[in-house]
Design an enzyme around this catalytic site. Structure first.
Site, short mmCIF file in Angstrom:
data_model
loop_
_atom_site.label_atom_id
_atom_site.label_comp_id
_atom_site.label_asym_id
_atom_site.label_seq_id
_atom_site.Cartn_x
_atom_site.Cartn_y
_atom_site.Cartn_z
N LYS A 178 76.32 -18.18 44.14
CA LYS A 178 74.92 -18.63 43.93
C LYS A 178 74.24 -17.94 43.02
CE LYS A 178 74.67 -20.70 48.28
NZ LYS A 178 73.68 -21.42 49.08
N SER B 294 67.98 -17.02 54.09
CA SER B 294 68.45 -15.60 55.06
C SER B 294 69.65 -15.36 54.44
CB SER B 294 68.31 -15.89 56.31
OG SER B 294 69.18 -16.99 56.54
N GLY C 25 74.86 -27.97 46.89
CA GLY C 25 74.49 -27.53 45.51
C GLY C 25 75.98 -27.45 44.73
N ASN D 224 80.39 -12.33 51.15
CA ASN D 224 79.51 -11.32 52.01
C ASN D 224 79.81 -11.30 53.27
OD1 ASN D 224 78.49 -10.23 49.37
ND2 ASN D 224 77.17 -12.02 49.28
#
Lengths: 316, 316
Positions: free
Chosen positions: B52, B77, B181, B305
């Site tokens: 991202k 979030s 995306g 993550n």
């Protein structure tokens, strides 16, 4: 006694087709935390998950055709057994791996999966050596020591050789210290191919035999083995010790909490899995921040073989 | 409507100084298990731990000087909030990140650590949008959508662009599908720079909105969110959907067991940490082995993550 520049360079060429050229990762966050510029050579991403693949390949490739026909043998409950099994398999050589009956089933299975012939011995060093000697005598197989063999040592140094090709200006390269093969090989590479590049070892206080050996000038053993860094419980050997004495600047000791914290930071920030032993040099940088401030430091992340089933995430 | 080759190429040059050129890892073991040749593009090793970062950088850099002075805003979030905070910080721009009050403290802290200004909203999508709109209206900040923004989409595609530079002959590139995306950007890169390189998405059965959207020809939403792949619960948007319709070959659905098994294999064999969403495309390869047999397949490992404190290893 100390291998020449030519020998180190040849080893690099020899192992290259059989190993991954592992990436060098950087992390601004870990640079910020440490105050240094860190270049992590990711041998945890190496074939079979550790730098030991390099030494095993280099050692087998130096054998004569006849020796290769007969095969190799080692005793190991750790990464070198897996490395020798896989390296031998890649080169069409038979590898006998003597493993103690106390070794976890998962490690025995791993050696078998890499094509190694597993021989189970009583769980003492004496029994392992006896079993390995028997294979040498009866079958003529060549014994290869995990860390105290000149070809193994030089092979392990090829990780640092690659690191210095990518980053020639490092002030220092750090490794963990177990049996001494990795740090001795790294010291050779840094000596011949670095520009005033020091080599510093990291070692747990709990198994600080290398620290004490350097201080006293002779090889001493550990009295305890109580460390999470289970790859570092072994002691130095008569072939790697003189190289370490000549070419290693210093050994920094760290405690268990520091090892766990360093490992956590690398898992969490860099998203890679390293075994506890691999966290020791970074723990040393964090312990002695002043010494390393703004320096460019290569760190060999030695391996990533952790039993993930011990982590709750994958519990079945 | 579909961005040009030139636009994709420009994005690659634009983001390069601000992102890691992440390594592409291979694993013979995973090749053997899958029957395919796999090239893993490790965006889990990207700055802030996810692809991202690419879209965030690309989008901010397209703003006018005036817009950059005022700042940007998003609601998230997840990874995009962190990415926008860090990208903005690197470019000297203020980023407002609207986060639901239900977000874990660790995620809020991460956004703050990257320099983002956190605005807490009620934990509904409506409330988040309202709060973001307020910042747009009152402060003039530019709203950036995590996945339905052409500059974000093209930015995300730069991972595939790099992958194809390294391996131009891939038969196929696979990504997970969340907001759309990443897969839309990947499809653009493969369309312009691949050689008959298909793009295939992986999606959990539990949140198969993209699969159903492609079948029905219009964007549909998820009815449940019960998947371990928590990054994939979002739905497609009107900007990325037409690109996906034109350029994506297929979406393969996988169940939760398959995701966990794929994730375990990657952690265990490749020694890297990926989040559950990232395991979905590899799970799809394993589910449809026949289709991928002997093919050269790029897989975008989207992020790493994971809350490691949930793993017992690091319990305090």
């Amino acid at each position: 006694m100390i291998p020449t520049k030519e020998i180190v360079l040849e080893a690099g060429k020899r192992v290259a087709p059989y190993v991954h050229r592992t990436p060098v990762l950087t992390s601004r966050l870990l640079d910020d935390i440490s105050g240094a510029r860190l270049y992590f050579k990711c041998e945890n991403l190496q074939k079979m998950g550790a730098f030991k693949m390099r030494g095993a390949i280099n050692a087998i490739m130096q054998l004569t055709e006849e020796e290769r026909k007969v095969g190799v043998v080692t005793h190991s409950s750790g990464n070198f057994g897996q490395a020798l099994a896989l390296a031998a398999n890649n080169l069409g050589v038979t590898a006998h791996i003597v493993m103690p009956s106390s070794a976890p089933a998962v490690k025995i299975e791993a050696v078998k999966a890499y094509g190694g012939k597993v021989v189970i011995s009583e769980p003492t060093l004496k029994a392992r050596e006896r079993e390995a000697n028997k294979i040498v005598k009866e079958m003529g197989a060549v014994f290869l020591h995990p860390s105290n063999d000149v070809n193994v040592i030089v092979g392990q140094g090829t990780a640092a050789l690659e690191l210095l090709e990518d980053y020639p200006n490092l002030d220092c390269i750090m490794t963990p210290v177990g049996g001494g093969g990795l740090i001795a090989g790294t010291a050779l590479a840094a000596h011949y191919f670095g520009i005033e590049c020091k080599v510093i070892g990291g070692e747990p206080f709990a198994v600080d035999d290398a620290y004490r050996s350097l201080k006293s000038g002779k090889i001493v053993d550990n009295t305890t083995t109580h460390t999470i860094a289970d790859g570092l419980r072994t002691h130095l050997g008569d072939i790697n010790f003189p190289i370490i004495q000549s070419l290693v600047s210093e050994i920094i000791r760290v405690d268990e909490e520091e090892i766990i914290e360093a490992m956590r930071l690398i898992w969490e920030r860099m998203k890679i899995i390293i075994e506890p032993s691999s966290a020791v040099p970074f723990a040393a940088v964090l312990r002695e921040k002043e010494q390393f401030k703004n320096k460019h430091i290569g760190i060999i992340l030695s391996g990533g073989n952790v039993d993930l089933l011990k982590l709750s995430f994958f519990k079945r």
